[in-house]
Design a protein around this motif. Structure first.
Motif, PDB file in Angstrom:
ATOM      1  N   LYS A   1       1.735   6.128  -7.372  1.00 38.18           N
ATOM      2  CA  LYS A   1       0.635   6.910  -7.972  1.00 38.18           C
ATOM      3  C   LYS A   1       0.841   8.401  -7.787  1.00 38.18           C
ATOM      4  CE  LYS A   1      -2.964   3.457  -7.536  1.00 38.18           C
ATOM      5  NZ  LYS A   1      -4.216   3.084  -6.854  1.00 38.18           N
ATOM      6  N   ALA A   2       1.528   8.808  -6.720  1.00 41.63           N
ATOM      7  CA  ALA A   2       1.728  10.223  -6.447  1.00 41.63           C
ATOM      8  C   ALA A   2       2.656  10.866  -7.479  1.00 41.63           C
ATOM      9  CB  ALA A   2       2.301  10.414  -5.044  1.00 41.63           C
TER      10      ALA A   2
ATOM     11  N   GLY B   1       0.814  -1.216   0.000  1.00 43.27           N
ATOM     12  CA  GLY B   1       0.000   0.000   0.000  1.00 43.27           C
ATOM     13  C   GLY B   1       0.841   1.256   0.000  1.00 43.27           C
TER      14      GLY B   1
ATOM     15  N   SER C   1       2.595   1.532  -3.506  1.00 40.89           N
ATOM     16  CA  SER C   1       1.662   1.804  -4.606  1.00 40.89           C
ATOM     17  C   SER C   1       1.135   3.240  -4.516  1.00 40.89           C
ATOM     18  CB  SER C   1       0.520   0.811  -4.621  1.00 40.89           C
ATOM     19  OG  SER C   1      -0.262   0.925  -3.456  1.00 40.89           O
ATOM     20  N   ARG C   2       0.905   3.745  -3.302  1.00 42.47           N
ATOM     21  CA  ARG C   2       0.510   5.163  -3.173  1.00 42.47           C
ATOM     22  C   ARG C   2       1.646   6.088  -3.584  1.00 42.47           C
ATOM     23  NH1 ARG C   2      -2.169   3.230   1.454  1.00 42.47           N
ATOM     24  NH2 ARG C   2      -0.347   3.682   2.738  1.00 42.47           N
ATOM     25  N   ARG C   3       2.876   5.722  -3.253  1.00 38.55           N
ATOM     26  CA  ARG C   3       4.029   6.526  -3.628  1.00 38.55           C
ATOM     27  C   ARG C   3       4.194   6.532  -5.154  1.00 38.55           C
ATOM     28  NH1 ARG C   3       9.518   5.363  -0.599  1.00 38.55           N
ATOM     29  NH2 ARG C   3       8.168   5.943   1.127  1.00 38.55           N
TER      30      ARG C   3
END
Length: 100
Positions: A98-99, A91, A94-96
């Motif tokens: 997408k950022a 998580g 994957s957030r990093r």
């Protein structure tokens, strides 16, 4: 019925082992830190599944001695921790990814 369960457990064990090796190589050979982190997280998840399946095989498919049950429970706790850490890291990475 028991033999079918054994075949399924062994098949899942082999698949988890192969995924663990694949993602481990992918993690170590990648130059991008985001891909490396995602691959390491997937390695943790597959190793956790592998440890839990090993614990299930250990505890349920062989004659039950107390030492076997204790070792199986230890594998199960380690596997659950690996799955939890892998999902958490997946998580985060994957957030990093997408950022950016």
């Amino acid at each position: 019925m028991i033999q079918t369960i054994q075949y399924v457990l062994y098949a899942v064990l082999i698949i988890a082992c192969l995924c663990s090796v694949f993602f481990s190589f992918k993690s170590r050979r990648s130059l991008d830190p985001k891909v490396r982190g995602l691959s390491a997280a997937k390695t943790n998840i597959s190793m956790g599944v592998m440890l839990i399946i090993l614990a299930l095989i250990q505890m349920f498919m062989f004659s039950g001695s107390s030492l076997r049950v204790v070792i199986g429970a230890l594998f199960m706790v380690l596997g659950a921790f690996n799955i939890f850490a892998g999902i958490r890291n997946h998580g985060v990475f994957s957030r990093r990814q997408k950022a950016e």
